[in-house]
Enzyme design. Structure first.
Site, mmCIF file in Angstrom:
data_model
loop_
_atom_site.group_PDB
_atom_site.id
_atom_site.type_symbol
_atom_site.label_atom_id
_atom_site.label_comp_id
_atom_site.label_asym_id
_atom_site.label_seq_id
_atom_site.Cartn_x
_atom_site.Cartn_y
_atom_site.Cartn_z
ATOM 1 C CG ASP A 43 -2.030 0.972 1.162
ATOM 2 O OD1 ASP A 43 -2.095 1.721 0.175
ATOM 3 O OD2 ASP A 43 -2.865 0.990 2.088
ATOM 4 C CG ASP A 44 -0.265 4.784 -0.032
ATOM 5 O OD1 ASP A 44 -1.045 4.311 -0.874
ATOM 6 O OD2 ASP A 44 -0.596 5.679 0.776
ATOM 7 C CB CYS A 83 -6.587 2.369 -1.708
ATOM 8 S SG CYS A 83 -5.164 2.718 -0.707
ATOM 9 N NE ARG A 87 -5.669 -1.203 -2.068
ATOM 10 C CZ ARG A 87 -4.875 -1.852 -1.220
ATOM 11 N NH1 ARG A 87 -5.266 -2.983 -0.705
ATOM 12 N NH2 ARG A 87 -3.700 -1.355 -0.871
ATOM 13 C CE LYS A 142 -6.173 0.379 2.033
ATOM 14 N NZ LYS A 142 -5.294 1.570 2.059
ATOM 15 C CG HIS A 144 -9.880 0.698 0.630
ATOM 16 N ND1 HIS A 144 -8.911 1.680 0.559
ATOM 17 C CD2 HIS A 144 -10.992 1.312 1.105
ATOM 18 C CE1 HIS A 144 -9.411 2.818 0.984
ATOM 19 N NE2 HIS A 144 -10.670 2.629 1.323
ATOM 20 C CB SER A 167 -6.993 3.675 4.532
ATOM 21 O OG SER A 167 -6.908 3.538 3.142
ATOM 22 C CG HIS A 225 -2.204 3.903 3.866
ATOM 23 N ND1 HIS A 225 -2.707 4.738 4.833
ATOM 24 C CD2 HIS A 225 -2.848 4.238 2.715
ATOM 25 C CE1 HIS A 225 -3.626 5.538 4.286
ATOM 26 N NE2 HIS A 225 -3.718 5.256 2.999
ATOM 27 C CG ASP A 277 -2.243 0.655 -3.194
ATOM 28 O OD1 ASP A 277 -1.112 1.091 -2.916
ATOM 29 O OD2 ASP A 277 -3.283 1.077 -2.640
ATOM 30 C CG ASN A 278 -1.449 4.267 -4.352
ATOM 31 O OD1 ASN A 278 -2.459 3.762 -3.892
ATOM 32 N ND2 ASN A 278 -0.600 4.946 -3.604
ATOM 33 C CE LYS A 295 -2.544 7.628 -1.307
ATOM 34 N NZ LYS A 295 -2.762 7.244 0.085
HETATM 35 CA CA LIG Z 1 -2.739 2.981 -1.611
#
Ligand SMILES: [Ca+2]
Ligand SMILES: [Ca+2]
Length: 471
Positions: A43-44, A83, A87, A142, A144, A167, A225, A277-278, A295
């Site tokens: 995540d991130d 996110c 996703r 996660k 989401h 998150s 994250h 995811d990003n 991001k």
């Molecule tokens: Ca993310």
């Protein structure tokens, strides 16, 4: 009597051998037809945050080992800088606007707790595709894509779920940050420092439980994250603060997850993928170097992510792929390698990317064009090495939806990875060609408030309930 006993023994032996051979053939058939799949999803985490993508701040020997034993993808994309939309694409192989997961019910860019909206149950997820082929499926981490029962992983093809469903900064008075098993809150607020450890234990147990079945482990980490919550055993150990501590904890976790595969004698079998995811927000130690931006936008640093894949005997070791590939491609690719089928009754935007993974001679990306959307707005198009940044009178930027006027820009990403030199004026033919792709996307997926012809509905519930721990 003796002869009879001997005869029985021979018969028993023959039966035992037959069973052994059948089991062995069964295992071989499973190996080639239905490989295990482990998808680890950060995540991130930025493009420059792991060693094999140039990080000198974070130590990631296990992830670097996956790259060494397999392939590094330098031009691997997610479909959104945040996110939920990213996703939705991973799970369905479709652009966020196609499945209407590009904004939440209030036009914000991700889902919040107690959301009425979620990924439509009729959408077919990777897990559902693999379930048709007899896979055991688990989602650990996660999710989401909706926190109502209709939208949770166990209603989208996963046999089990364990994790923080959205998150980790969404700790609310009315809905303390929950740790959920399947659909039951088991701890709230969750002790965040413990989650990577617990995800790892769950993942190892899942693999051990399903050693004899084909399995799909989807492990979308809460790491990295904000807020940064590395486990106690890793706190203060890296040279990059809590950010580095948490990445290094995930690296060690990845090692722990791959270890039982050796013990179970199935180490060669799984396809292992590690990606994100990003991009990073570049605060607190994250890096998208050498990419531009952060991001939440449509610069490369937001939507191009590090990706490594390992599958001994299939993916050649120590290789690099610089063709454009995306998380959209994982559903059709997993369908193909499991002998299953991607949905045929609807449009899927991804492509089977096995030729790229297997380094087939002259394999090319099947994405004639790739689209960069910020929530509702189409902002850029990539085709081959070219990225066209569309001129916009009111460009959406980041979380604040700040508006600004921006010019048309064209970048040659093969020579200018940092998007620094606008060469639109000298390449009018390329600009025209990419503009035509943009027009196609607007018609199909929509742009701004204009709906596209190829959009489908998200899922909705009349009244949303908070995920709360039962008293
Ligand atoms: Ca993310
Ligand atoms: Ca479904």
């Amino acid at each position: 009597m003796k002869n009879e006993t001997m005869a029985y023994r021979i018969k028993d032996f023959a039966v035992a051998m037959a069973i052994l051979l059948l089991t062995a053939f069964g295992a071989m058939a499973q190996d080639s037809d239905r490989p295990n799949i482990i998808l680890i999803y950060m995540d991130d985490m930025g493009y420059g945050d792991i060693g094999c993508f140039g990080s000198t701040a974070n130590r990631t020997p296990v992830i670097d080992g996956i790259a060494r034993e397999g392939m590094r993808f330098t031009d691997f994309y997610v479909t959104s800088g945040v996110c939920t939309p990213s996703r939705a694409s991973l799970m369905t192989g479709c652009y966020p606007r196609r499945v209407n997961m590009h904004v939440d019910e209030n036009g914000k860019w991700v889902l919040f707790p107690v959301a009425r909206k979620g990924l439509h149950p009729d959408e077919i997820t990777i897990a559902e595709v693999l379930k048709q082929r007899g896979y055991a499926t688990a989602c650990i981490g996660k999710w989401h894509l909706g926190d109502q029962p209709d939208f949770m992983p166990t209603n989208q093809g996963f046999d089990s779920y364990f994790g923080i469903p959205y998150s980790n900064d969404m700790n609310r008075k009315h809905a303390p940050l929950p740790l959920v098993r399947d659909q039951t809150v088991i701890e709230a607020p969750v002790k965040q420092q413990s989650v990577t450890r617990r995800y790892t234990d769950e993942a190892v147990a899942f693999i051990q439980r399903n050693a004899k079945k084909p399995f799909f482990l989807y492990l979308p980490h809460t790491s990295v994250h904000l807020p940064l919550r590395p486990g106690k055993a890793f706190a203060g150990k890296s040279k990059n603060g809590k950010y580095g501590d948490w990445i290094e904890e995930v690296d060690a976790s990845t090692g722990e997850i791959l270890q039982p595969l050796d013990n179970l004698g199935i180490s060669k079998n799984p396809l292992v993928i590690f990606t994100a995811d990003n991009g990073s927000n570049r605060r607190n130690g994250g890096s998208n170097a050498p990419l531009k931006g952060r991001k939440g936008d449509t610069d490369e640093g937001s939507m191009r992510v590090p990706c490594v894949m390992r599958w001994p005997g299939k993916i050649p070791a120590e290789t690099t792929c610089s063709e454009l590939a995306t998380t959209l491609d994982l559903l059709p690719t997993f369908a193909a390698i499991s002998g299953g089928e991607a949905p045929k009754d609807r449009v899927i935007d991804g492509h089977d990317m096995r030729d790229l993974m297997f380094a087939k001679a002259d394999a090319k990306s099947q994405h004639v064009a790739f689209y960069y959307y910020h929530t509702t707005q189409l902002q850029a198009v990539r085709s081959g090495k070219w990225k066209l940044v569309l001129p916009l009178a009111t460009k959406l930027r980041g979380w604040s939806s700040k508006l600004e006027e921006t010019p048309l820009e064209l970048f040659d990403l093969s020579a200018d990875i940092g998007e620094a030199n606008n060469i639109a004026a000298a390449n009018k033919d390329v600009v025209d060609r990419l503009q035509k792709y943009a027009e196609k996307a607007r018609k199909d997926l929509g742009d701004g408030t204009d709906a596209g012809e190829g959009q489908r509905q998200a899922g909705w519930v009349a009244k949303a309930k908070a995920l709360l721990k039962e008293q």
